[in-house]
Design an enzyme around this catalytic site. Structure first.
Site, mmCIF file in Angstrom:
data_model
loop_
_atom_site.group_PDB
_atom_site.id
_atom_site.type_symbol
_atom_site.label_atom_id
_atom_site.label_comp_id
_atom_site.label_asym_id
_atom_site.label_seq_id
_atom_site.Cartn_x
_atom_site.Cartn_y
_atom_site.Cartn_z
ATOM 1 N N HIS A 146 -4.605 -39.719 -25.453
ATOM 2 C CA HIS A 146 -3.258 -39.892 -25.875
ATOM 3 C C HIS A 146 -2.800 -40.988 -26.315
ATOM 4 O O HIS A 146 -1.872 -41.339 -27.165
ATOM 5 C CB HIS A 146 -2.239 -39.359 -24.516
ATOM 6 C CG HIS A 146 -2.225 -40.179 -23.443
ATOM 7 N ND1 HIS A 146 -3.072 -40.247 -22.348
ATOM 8 C CD2 HIS A 146 -1.558 -41.126 -23.217
ATOM 9 C CE1 HIS A 146 -2.812 -41.117 -21.624
ATOM 10 N NE2 HIS A 146 -1.985 -41.847 -21.993
ATOM 11 N N HIS A 204 4.279 -51.000 -16.452
ATOM 12 C CA HIS A 204 4.312 -49.487 -15.818
ATOM 13 C C HIS A 204 2.951 -49.523 -14.990
ATOM 14 O O HIS A 204 1.980 -50.466 -15.349
ATOM 15 C CB HIS A 204 4.300 -48.444 -16.664
ATOM 16 C CG HIS A 204 3.281 -48.254 -17.730
ATOM 17 N ND1 HIS A 204 2.596 -49.447 -18.581
ATOM 18 C CD2 HIS A 204 2.193 -47.306 -18.015
ATOM 19 C CE1 HIS A 204 1.714 -49.136 -19.360
ATOM 20 N NE2 HIS A 204 1.400 -47.608 -19.023
HETATM 21 O O1 LIG Z 1 -4.017 -40.857 -18.361
HETATM 22 C C1 LIG Z 1 -3.689 -41.235 -17.219
HETATM 23 O O2 LIG Z 1 -4.199 -41.060 -16.262
HETATM 24 C C2 LIG Z 1 -2.526 -42.293 -17.492
HETATM 25 C C3 LIG Z 1 -1.391 -41.472 -18.079
HETATM 26 C C4 LIG Z 1 -0.130 -42.499 -18.408
HETATM 27 C C5 LIG Z 1 1.152 -42.122 -17.505
HETATM 28 C C6 LIG Z 1 2.445 -42.948 -18.032
HETATM 29 C C7 LIG Z 1 2.152 -43.929 -19.007
HETATM 30 C C8 LIG Z 1 1.076 -44.313 -19.695
HETATM 31 O O3 LIG Z 1 1.011 -45.128 -20.724
HETATM 32 C C9 LIG Z 1 -0.081 -43.490 -19.405
HETATM 33 O O4 LIG Z 1 -1.128 -43.639 -20.169
HETATM 34 FE FE LIG Z 2 -0.993 -45.512 -21.217
#
Ligand SMILES: O=C(O)CCc1cccc(O)c1O
Ligand SMILES: [Fe+2]
Length: 314
Positions: free
Chosen positions: A115, A179
């Site tokens: 993603h 984060h």
């Molecule tokens: O794939 C994962 O386990 C982490 C997912 C994910 C959640 C919140 C903010 C992010 O930037 C992020 O990548």
């Molecule tokens: Fe991320």
């Protein structure tokens, strides 16, 4: 105008664990503005800097940086899956130029991305295949990680190549800001998890679903009462945005990975994708930055920002 920059936070929780509708609408409006600016610019090439979250890159061979010559998105959470339209000859030319500049970078003919790459392409273009894209992996998740200085030097080398490539280039940086979602860690991991982090490509669907459910549950709790995860850090986020806007790479060069993790959460190291993208833009000449949006959004586990930069001389 031959260069444009657009950086934005990503979160796979968008559409899964949402903040109040008014906030979602604010973000949608900011992204729509970014889309319009990009459409008017009509990029001929996108150079996309983004991290991975143990979906495409593993400890079997973890480079600090990697240019994709062929790449595909795996489609985690609800992100788009499928091949990225990478112009192979250009990606190789870019890698050759960066290496000739004494900046070491890996290349991959079978890069898998998650993603981190797919979401900005979907948000800014509506899909993966709208514009030729050179994907550049920046390790912002798996320690030991490259320094901010190394990310700046990589971005600058790519920017120098892009400035001479004869195309309208859009630099995109994806990730952050402050984060710390529950990404697994090698240190203290149980043997089963260790194996997944070393060689976990293409996990069975039930394992992927379990992992995503863990992240979703953590986001729900964090969104409800701000507990369970490292707090977001708006002060740190605003400082970072200020330094990027001022092209203060000397200060950014002094950022320390441990300190970033302590102040802004471990995944704030993803913001090296922003540093690289801004350094690439800077290599094309002085720029003016517009922070289109910022808000710490617990439901998305992200200090959520959108920022663009245009050349000063236009
Ligand atoms: O794939 C994962 O386990 C982490 C997912 C994910 C959640 C919140 C903010 C992010 O930037 C992020 O990548
Ligand atoms: Fe991320």
């Amino acid at each position: 105008m031959t260069a444009l920059l657009q950086c934005l936070s990503h979160s796979p929780l968008i559409g899964w664990v949402d903040p109040p509708a008014a906030i979602v609408a604010e973000v949608d409006a900011a992204v729509a503005g970014a889309r319009a600016q990009i459409a008017a610019f009509a990029p001929e090439l996108v150079i996309l800097f983004a991290p991975d979250h143990y979906n495409g890159f593993f400890y079997e061979l973890m480079p600090p940086f990697c240019i994709g010559v062929q790449a595909s998105a795996i489609g985690d959470f609800n992100s788009a899956a499928g091949p990225l339209p990478v112009p192979q000859a250009l990606a190789l030319e870019c890698a050759r130029s960066v290496l000739a500049d004494d900046v070491d970078v890996a290349i991959s003919y079978r890069m898998q991305v998650d993603h981190g790459f797919a979401q900005p392409l979907e948000q800014l273009f509506g899909g993966l295949d709208a514009c030729p894209v050179i994907p550049v992996f920046v390790n912002g998740v798996a320690p030991p990680m490259p320094s901010c200085r190394a990310a700046r030097r990589l971005g600058a080398a790519i920017g120098r190549w892009a400035a001479g490539c004869g195309k309208r280039v859009l630099f995109v940086g994806s990730g952050g800001l402050s984060h710390e979602p529950p990404v697994p860690e090698l240190i203290n991991a149980a043997p089963e998890m260790v194996e997944k982090l070393i060689a976990g490509r293409n996990p069975p669907p039930d394992q992927r679903a379990a992992r995503q459910e863990r992240v979703r549950a953590a986001a729900e709790r964090f969104g409800r009462d701000g507990s369970g995860l490292h707090p977001l850090n708006p002060d740190w986020d605003r400082q970072l945005l200020g330094l990027l806007a001022e092209a203060d790479f000397a200060t950014l060069d002094g950022f320390d990975n441990e300190q970033i993790s302590l102040e802004a959460g471990r995944s704030a190291n993803e913001t090296k994708a922003w540093v690289a993208a801004f350094a690439a833009m800077h290599a094309c000449g002085p720029y003016r930055t517009q922070v289109q949006y910022y808000r710490p959004i617990n439901e998305w586990i992200a200090g959520f920002a959108c920022a663009s930069a245009v050349p000063l001389a236009t």
